[in-house]
Write a protein that holds these residues in place. Sequence first.
Motif, PDB file in Angstrom:
ATOM      1  N   PRO A   1       0.841  -1.209   0.000  1.00 20.00           N
ATOM      2  CA  PRO A   1       0.000   0.000   0.000  1.00 20.00           C
ATOM      3  C   PRO A   1       0.869   1.249   0.000  1.00 20.00           C
ATOM      4  N   PHE A   2       0.401   2.267  -0.717  1.00 17.73           N
ATOM      5  CA  PHE A   2       1.109   3.544  -0.764  1.00 17.73           C
ATOM      6  C   PHE A   2       0.376   4.544   0.131  1.00 17.73           C
ATOM      7  N   GLY A   3       0.618   4.390   1.422  1.00 14.80           N
ATOM      8  CA  GLY A   3      -0.020   5.283   2.389  1.00 14.80           C
ATOM      9  C   GLY A   3      -1.527   5.225   2.305  1.00 14.80           C
ATOM     10  N   LYS A   4      -2.137   6.388   2.424  1.00 17.60           N
ATOM     11  CA  LYS A   4      -3.597   6.482   2.434  1.00 17.60           C
ATOM     12  C   LYS A   4      -4.190   6.754   1.061  1.00 17.60           C
ATOM     13  N   THR A   5      -3.366   6.671   0.008  1.00 14.29           N
ATOM     14  CA  THR A   5      -3.840   7.004  -1.335  1.00 14.29           C
ATOM     15  C   THR A   5      -4.796   5.971  -1.909  1.00 14.29           C
ATOM     16  N   GLY A   6      -4.739   4.738  -1.383  1.00 12.99           N
ATOM     17  CA  GLY A   6      -5.516   3.658  -1.977  1.00 12.99           C
ATOM     18  C   GLY A   6      -4.770   2.925  -3.073  1.00 12.99           C
ATOM     19  N   TRP A   7      -3.561   3.417  -3.427  1.00 14.08           N
ATOM     20  CA  TRP A   7      -2.766   2.736  -4.440  1.00 14.08           C
ATOM     21  C   TRP A   7      -2.005   1.570  -3.813  1.00 14.08           C
ATOM     22  N   THR A   8      -1.620   0.636  -4.669  1.00 15.40           N
ATOM     23  CA  THR A   8      -0.560  -0.304  -4.320  1.00 15.40           C
ATOM     24  C   THR A   8       0.547  -0.103  -5.348  1.00 15.40           C
ATOM     25  N   VAL A   9       1.793  -0.243  -4.904  1.00 21.73           N
ATOM     26  CA  VAL A   9       2.937  -0.062  -5.800  1.00 21.73           C
ATOM     27  C   VAL A   9       3.917  -1.209  -5.592  1.00 21.73           C
ATOM     28  N   SER A  10       4.734  -1.458  -6.584  1.00 24.62           N
ATOM     29  CA  SER A  10       5.749  -2.498  -6.469  1.00 24.62           C
ATOM     30  C   SER A  10       6.713  -2.125  -5.355  1.00 24.62           C
ATOM     31  N   GLU A  11       7.093  -3.097  -4.536  1.00 28.21           N
ATOM     32  CA  GLU A  11       7.980  -2.785  -3.421  1.00 28.21           C
ATOM     33  C   GLU A  11       9.386  -2.426  -3.898  1.00 28.21           C
ATOM     34  N   ILE A  12       9.778  -2.906  -5.070  1.00 26.14           N
ATOM     35  CA  ILE A  12      10.990  -2.438  -5.731  1.00 26.14           C
ATOM     36  C   ILE A  12      10.565  -1.422  -6.780  1.00 26.14           C
TER      37      ILE A  12
END
Length: 325
Positions: free
Chosen positions: A5-16
């Motif tokens: 998760p990317f904070g409270k944005t609701g996004w998910t992002v690659s950990e790398i």
Amino acid sequence: MQSRPFGKTGWTVSEIGFGCWGMGGGWGPRDDAQAKEALRRALDLGVDFFDTAWIYGEGRSETLLGEALRGAAKPYRVATKVPAKTMDWPAHPGLDIRKAFPADWIIECTEESLKRLGMERLDLQQMHIWTDAWVDAAEWREAAARLKRQGKIKGFGVSINDHEPDSALKLVATGEIDSVQVIYNIFDQHPERRLFPLAQEHGVAVIARVPFDEGSLSGKFTPETRFPKNDWRSGYFRGERLAETCDRVEKLKSFLDKDTPSLSALALKFALSHPAVSTVIPGMRRPEHVEQNCAVSAMPLLSPDKRAALKQHAWGRNFYQGAWD
């Protein structure tokens, strides 16, 4: 590739993620074709977060990133950064935000970045320097709000001064930003003390930069390593700095095992083993580096015991001071 998760944005992002400074210049010979090949290989392997900035080659990195990603079949997110109009580096409490980051400057730079990237909207715009003396200022709030209303950005954050993670604590506590970008590696563990818990409390994403300490934690340097004149690290590792660094890196080899087979894997897993971190953004200019770093996502996280032992290897110093003299 694992996502977070990317904070409270609701996004998910690659950990790398992918740090794009190196392709802009200043790291020795530049190979634009190879850089774009590395970017495309990263996208193939599941990397979907790319971090760049105007100052990386005065827009060159942004241009290359845009060219590499154009027409991509897979979704991705792009973050860039606005330099101070005064070109100060780093920020200091006495710097007037009305001169460094007037709202119109932030908006103008964002529009120019979008043109270079060939995009209509940024996922994340960041101020490239920050001091908490600006926390109550209207300029950054006005610019972020206008850009979001105009559909030119989705999120807004800051890149924290080198080795000064506590310089953005007041900002994070407002909960008004989406992310902070900060140096975090085996040598610089300071963000764990106050910044990371506060970011977790307020839903602020953490982008961990410089996981390899500008290359030393990859284990590829020796005291005899020499950098080209157009590689800024000739200043960063000047004098006895490189030999001392290599000595400290050598001691980390005792942590390698079947689950963590290389120093670069150890460095990346150290950053990823803290739950506050949304993504770590190593610089990658070659496809083979992309493949090596992306493979780390499939490896187990460091055990609590190993992380605790690595605390003994924290090293308080700032090699950026004097690096460009």
